[in-house]
Design a protein around this motif. Structure first.
Motif, PDB file in Angstrom:
ATOM      1  N   PHE A 165     -29.787 -50.887 -80.226  1.00 19.02           N
ATOM      2  CA  PHE A 165     -30.507 -50.152 -78.899  1.00 19.02           C
ATOM      3  C   PHE A 165     -31.233 -51.177 -78.263  1.00 19.02           C
ATOM      4  CE2 PHE A 165     -30.286 -46.300 -81.398  1.00 19.02           C
ATOM      5  CZ  PHE A 165     -29.994 -45.205 -80.303  1.00 19.02           C
ATOM      6  N   ARG A 166     -31.625 -52.373 -79.176  1.00 20.54           N
ATOM      7  CA  ARG A 166     -32.496 -53.393 -78.365  1.00 20.54           C
ATOM      8  C   ARG A 166     -31.567 -54.133 -77.411  1.00 20.54           C
ATOM      9  NH1 ARG A 166     -33.700 -54.951 -83.753  1.00 20.54           N
ATOM     10  NH2 ARG A 166     -35.716 -54.394 -84.303  1.00 20.54           N
ATOM     11  N   ARG A 168     -28.924 -52.796 -76.002  1.00 18.22           N
ATOM     12  CA  ARG A 168     -28.517 -51.869 -75.040  1.00 18.22           C
ATOM     13  C   ARG A 168     -27.163 -51.445 -74.992  1.00 18.22           C
ATOM     14  NH1 ARG A 168     -32.023 -53.940 -69.731  1.00 18.22           N
ATOM     15  NH2 ARG A 168     -33.999 -53.809 -70.960  1.00 18.22           N
ATOM     16  N   THR A 169     -26.377 -51.648 -76.273  1.00 17.16           N
ATOM     17  CA  THR A 169     -25.034 -51.153 -76.240  1.00 17.16           C
ATOM     18  C   THR A 169     -24.736 -49.767 -76.754  1.00 17.16           C
ATOM     19  OG1 THR A 169     -24.981 -51.863 -78.695  1.00 17.16           O
ATOM     20  CG2 THR A 169     -24.423 -53.505 -77.155  1.00 17.16           C
ATOM     21  N   ASP A 171     -24.793 -46.092 -75.678  1.00 14.32           N
ATOM     22  CA  ASP A 171     -24.684 -45.261 -74.553  1.00 14.32           C
ATOM     23  C   ASP A 171     -25.556 -43.834 -74.707  1.00 14.32           C
ATOM     24  OD1 ASP A 171     -23.950 -44.076 -71.973  1.00 14.32           O
ATOM     25  OD2 ASP A 171     -21.881 -43.706 -72.482  1.00 14.32           O
ATOM     26  N   GLU A 233     -30.249 -47.018 -68.886  1.00 16.01           N
ATOM     27  CA  GLU A 233     -30.022 -48.333 -69.353  1.00 16.01           C
ATOM     28  C   GLU A 233     -31.094 -49.067 -70.355  1.00 16.01           C
ATOM     29  OE1 GLU A 233     -29.147 -52.643 -66.829  1.00 16.01           O
ATOM     30  OE2 GLU A 233     -28.204 -50.660 -66.040  1.00 16.01           O
ATOM     31  N   THR A 234     -32.237 -48.553 -69.917  1.00 19.76           N
ATOM     32  CA  THR A 234     -33.501 -49.025 -70.814  1.00 19.76           C
ATOM     33  C   THR A 234     -33.728 -47.700 -71.369  1.00 19.76           C
ATOM     34  OG1 THR A 234     -35.038 -48.641 -68.908  1.00 19.76           O
ATOM     35  CG2 THR A 234     -33.960 -50.773 -69.230  1.00 19.76           C
TER      36      THR A 234
END
Length: 312
Positions: A165-166, A168-169, A171, A233-234
């Motif tokens: 999650f950090r 951003r992989t 979806d 994305e974030t």
């Protein structure tokens, strides 16, 4: 005799100069108003000295919070939750279908059901890494948002998923019913988000907020509202709600962020029309991609049917 719980946090470098209530909110996950209440009640010290909510944090110092046990809700209560489904389950993780009205974990001021409590009631053993009240929680959905949410069962899964999650992989795909018709029909919203200056429980687009990126595409337009597919994305708190409200296309039913109460009533909505419809990530042990989908719950489907049927 009343027992107390004492917790000490190291103040990170980026928090230097920030108000103590804001720093505590970020460190503990409680609302800023709750953190301010701890300060005004004399329950917070910095390096041993009592502080007020407006005291500025000093990097390298430590904050200690002492909360009387009788007002401390940060304990897991095993409580079954009707309608909470299981979308994926193995030895490392479980993906749940979270209903509306359920918080991810216990927090001050919340007396309703939680995901961790529901899993405990169902006999699940989840990761004990992290804060005691947040065992296994690697990301959260708002109480008023339904859909797919992953919880770590093994310590290994917790560590790997938190990092995913950090990085951003993961979806994260949502569907939202927003008022009106966004223009353009697809695009990217890049606007920093921070705490609302006048309301502790709200967030807003702020010049000094944290970078926030939302991708969207209109799937169907109904006139009064549009069904939009959203990819984050974030992962800021209330990100989708804040971004579409800033565009003057708030989520239908989201009265907190400016939705029309008359349209909400016509659609039978008592919460924001927002659903986490798909979650995709690399499995923490096998590395294989896991993709899990969640269908729209009854209340959100009813609102869509009202629009497609022309009754609204």
């Amino acid at each position: 005799m009343m027992s107390v719980r004492s917790t000490t946090f190291d103040i990170p470098e980026p928090a230097a100069g920030q108000r103590i209530d804001a720093v505590l909110a970020g460190l503990t996950g409680v609302s800023r108003s709750v953190a301010a209440g701890w300060c005004s009640g004399g329950n917070v010290t910095m390096d041993g000295a009592p502080v007020q909510k407006s005291t500025r944090a000093v990097a390298g110092g430590s904050l200690t919070v002492v909360v009387p046990e009788k007002i401390d809700p940060l304990r897991i209560v095993a409580e079954p939750v009707d309608g909470m489904g299981i979308l994926f389950d193995d030895d490392d993780l479980v993906v749940i279908d979270k209903p509306v009205g359920v918080a991810a974990h216990p927090s001050p001021g919340w007396v309703g059901p939680t995901v961790v409590g529901a899993l405990a009631a169902a006999g699940y053993r989840i990761s004990t890494t992290g804060a005691p009240e947040r065992v296994g929680i690697v990301h959260r959905l708002d109480v008023g948002t339904s859909g797919a949410m992953v919880v770590a069962k093994s310590e290994h899964a917790y560590t790997v998923l938190k990092q995913a999650f950090r990085d951003r992989t993961v979806d994260k795909q949502y569907h939202a019913l927003v008022q009106g018709l966004p223009d353009p029909l697809q695009g990217t919203i890049e606007a920093p988000i921070g705490r609302h200056p006048a309301h502790d429980w709200k967030f807003a687009v702020m010049e000094d907020g944290r970078p926030s990126v939302t991708h969207y595409a209109v799937e169907e337009a109904f006139g009064k509202a549009s069904l939009v597919k959203v990819r984050l994305e974030t992962g800021r708190t209330h990100q989708i709600r804040v971004h579409f409200s800033a565009l003057r296309h708030p989520c239908a039913g989201d009265l907190t962020y400016g939705a029309d109460p008359r349209l909400a009533a016509e659609l039978g909505l008592t919460r924001q029309w927002l659903h986490a419809s798909m979650l995709s990530f690399d499995h923490p042990r096998s590395g294989e991609r896991v993709a899990v989908e969640s269908g729209f719950p009854m209340d959100l489907q009813y609102a869509l049917d009202a629009l497609t049927g022309g009754t609204v």
